[in-house]
Design an enzyme around this catalytic site. Structure first.
Site, PDB file in Angstrom:
ATOM      1  CG  ASN A   9      29.787  48.750  39.240  1.00 34.94           C
ATOM      2  OD1 ASN A   9      30.262  49.817  39.445  1.00 34.94           O
ATOM      3  ND2 ASN A   9      30.231  47.589  40.289  1.00 34.94           N
ATOM      4  CD1 TRP A  10      30.643  51.942  33.520  1.00 37.26           C
ATOM      5  CD2 TRP A  10      31.311  54.145  33.562  1.00 37.26           C
ATOM      6  NE1 TRP A  10      30.257  52.799  32.586  1.00 37.26           N
ATOM      7  CE2 TRP A  10      30.769  54.141  32.558  1.00 37.26           C
ATOM      8  CE3 TRP A  10      32.208  55.334  33.532  1.00 37.26           C
ATOM      9  CZ2 TRP A  10      30.325  54.845  31.390  1.00 37.26           C
ATOM     10  CZ3 TRP A  10      31.982  56.236  32.878  1.00 37.26           C
ATOM     11  CH2 TRP A  10      31.158  56.112  31.618  1.00 37.26           C
ATOM     12  CE  LYS A  11      33.423  45.740  39.309  1.00 31.42           C
ATOM     13  NZ  LYS A  11      33.724  44.788  39.932  1.00 31.42           N
ATOM     14  CG  HIS A  95      29.688  45.848  44.366  1.00 40.38           C
ATOM     15  ND1 HIS A  95      30.956  45.173  44.531  1.00 40.38           N
ATOM     16  CD2 HIS A  95      29.330  45.715  43.029  1.00 40.38           C
ATOM     17  CE1 HIS A  95      31.260  44.801  43.553  1.00 40.38           C
ATOM     18  NE2 HIS A  95      30.156  44.929  42.471  1.00 40.38           N
ATOM     19  CD  GLU A  97      34.275  45.324  43.383  1.00 41.46           C
ATOM     20  OE1 GLU A  97      33.970  46.186  43.031  1.00 41.46           O
ATOM     21  OE2 GLU A  97      34.522  44.458  42.422  1.00 41.46           O
ATOM     22  CD  GLU A 167      27.010  42.329  41.388  1.00 44.99           C
ATOM     23  OE1 GLU A 167      27.204  42.554  40.259  1.00 44.99           O
ATOM     24  OE2 GLU A 167      27.927  42.921  42.185  1.00 44.99           O
ATOM     25  N   GLY A 173      34.560  39.765  38.326  1.00 46.33           N
ATOM     26  CA  GLY A 173      35.865  40.185  37.949  1.00 46.33           C
ATOM     27  C   GLY A 173      36.914  39.238  37.697  1.00 46.33           C
ATOM     28  CB  SER A 212      32.464  36.908  34.791  1.00 51.39           C
ATOM     29  OG  SER A 212      33.510  37.315  35.707  1.00 51.39           O
ATOM     30  N   GLY A 233      29.988  44.622  35.207  1.00 53.57           N
ATOM     31  CA  GLY A 233      31.285  45.343  35.752  1.00 53.57           C
ATOM     32  C   GLY A 233      32.347  45.566  34.556  1.00 53.57           C
ATOM     33  N   GLY A 234      33.162  44.716  34.267  1.00 51.07           N
ATOM     34  CA  GLY A 234      34.230  44.774  33.046  1.00 51.07           C
ATOM     35  C   GLY A 234      33.493  45.134  31.740  1.00 51.07           C
TER      36      GLY A 234
HETATM   37  C1  PEP Z   1      30.268  43.732  39.329  1.00 46.92           C
HETATM   38  O1  PEP Z   1      31.164  44.419  39.945  1.00 46.92           O
HETATM   39  O2  PEP Z   1      29.098  44.316  39.865  1.00 46.92           O
HETATM   40  C2  PEP Z   1      30.404  42.882  38.413  1.00 46.92           C
HETATM   41  C3  PEP Z   1      29.327  42.200  38.113  1.00 46.92           C
HETATM   42  O3  PEP Z   1      31.774  42.899  37.873  1.00 46.92           O
HETATM   43  P1  PEP Z   1      32.137  41.940  36.495  1.00 46.92           P
HETATM   44  O4  PEP Z   1      31.007  42.114  35.516  1.00 46.92           O
HETATM   45  O5  PEP Z   1      33.479  42.597  36.127  1.00 46.92           O
HETATM   46  O6  PEP Z   1      32.142  40.596  37.088  1.00 46.92           O
END
Ligand code: PEP
Length: 254
Positions: A9-11, A95, A97, A167, A173, A212, A233-234
């Site tokens: 997930n690049w966001k 998500h 967010e 999640e 993040g 993470s 994500g990251g």
């Molecule tokens: C996400 O946004 O779905 C996520 C899991 O982010 P991160 O891996 O950066 O925690």
């Protein structure tokens, strides 16, 4: 065994140039990965690039959001039909967010799931608790409600066409990852909630972990019996890091 799915997930990150480099790097690096399924969800403007660059590779394309409606006067929105036209296979729905910053409710999210399924897209339904909710020991109550509301609205049978991502909001993040045991316990709970309605569907549905996930913790998380992949994500923004997680997914398949 359920085939692991590792989805990036690049966001709202990247540029045209970095997106191109990341997609090309993934295509090249994914060649030896055959047991885990890989997907990448870039921002909308880069989907066309994804469609073009991922051709001939096993990496699937996904989107990060979708409109509840099929067509019409919905300024700023993107329909499931449009995503399908650009070669998307997956769509991240609900998500945290989007729940937090854009007011997405379980009911809106359920409509998005249906909009995806209508166009043969596979939604990835995100659920998860905040730190405060975890500290107040409400994790299962929160996730039970998030899931229960969706099941009540669209029915359990629909979950044959849905992936779920657990999640924990406090792990997204932040660099804080749920321990494999913490994550496994919630994944097991999610599967039990589904099993109350339909045991066969509960056994088949993939439940990804997100929060993470990185190369250093992926294998331990992915080895848990009810963790069927990762929503990343990251670490999905750095090709080597993301590929290392995909390799960990590959390695857990016997
Ligand atoms: C996400 O946004 O779905 C996520 C899991 O982010 P991160 O891996 O950066 O925690």
């Amino acid at each position: 065994m359920r085939q692991p799915l590792i989805a990036g997930n690049w966001k709202m990150n990247g540029t045209k140039t970095s997106a191109e480099a990341l997609l090309s790097g993934l295509v090249a690096g994914s060649v030896g990965i055959s047991k885990a399924e890989i997907a990448v969800c870039p921002p909308f403007p880069y989907l066309a690039l994804g469609e073009r660059l991922l051709i001939g590779s096993s990496v699937r394309l996904g989107a990060q959001n979708v409109c509840t409606q099929d067509v019409g006067a919905y300024t700023g929105e993107v329909s499931a039909l449009m995503l399908a036209e650009f070669g998307c296979h997956y769509v991240i729905c609900g998500h945290s967010e989007r729940r937090e910053y854009y007011g997405e409710t379980d009911s809106i999210i359920a409509e998005k799931l249906l909009a995806c399924i209508k166009q043969q897209l596979t939604p990835i339904l995100c659920v998860g608790e905040t730190l405060q909710q975890r500290e107040q020991e409400q994790t299962e109550a929160v996730i039970g409600t998030q899931l229960g509301n969706v099941i009540a609205q669209i029915g359990i049978d629909t979950f044959q066409k849905i992936e779920i991502a657990y999640e924990p909001v406090w792990a997204i993040g932040t660099g804080k990852t749920a321990t494999p045991e913490q994550a496994q316990s919630v994944h097991y709970f999610i599967r039990q909630q589904l099993a109350k309605h339909d045991q066969i569907i509960a056994e088949k549905v993939r439940i990804l972990y997100g929060g993470s996930m990185k190369a250093s913790n992926a294998q331990d998380l992915l080895s848990q019996p009810d963790i069927d992949g990762g929503l990343v994500g990251g670490a999905s923004l750095i090709v080597e890091d993301f590929l290392a997680i995909c390799q960990a997914g590959d390695a857990v398949v016997l």
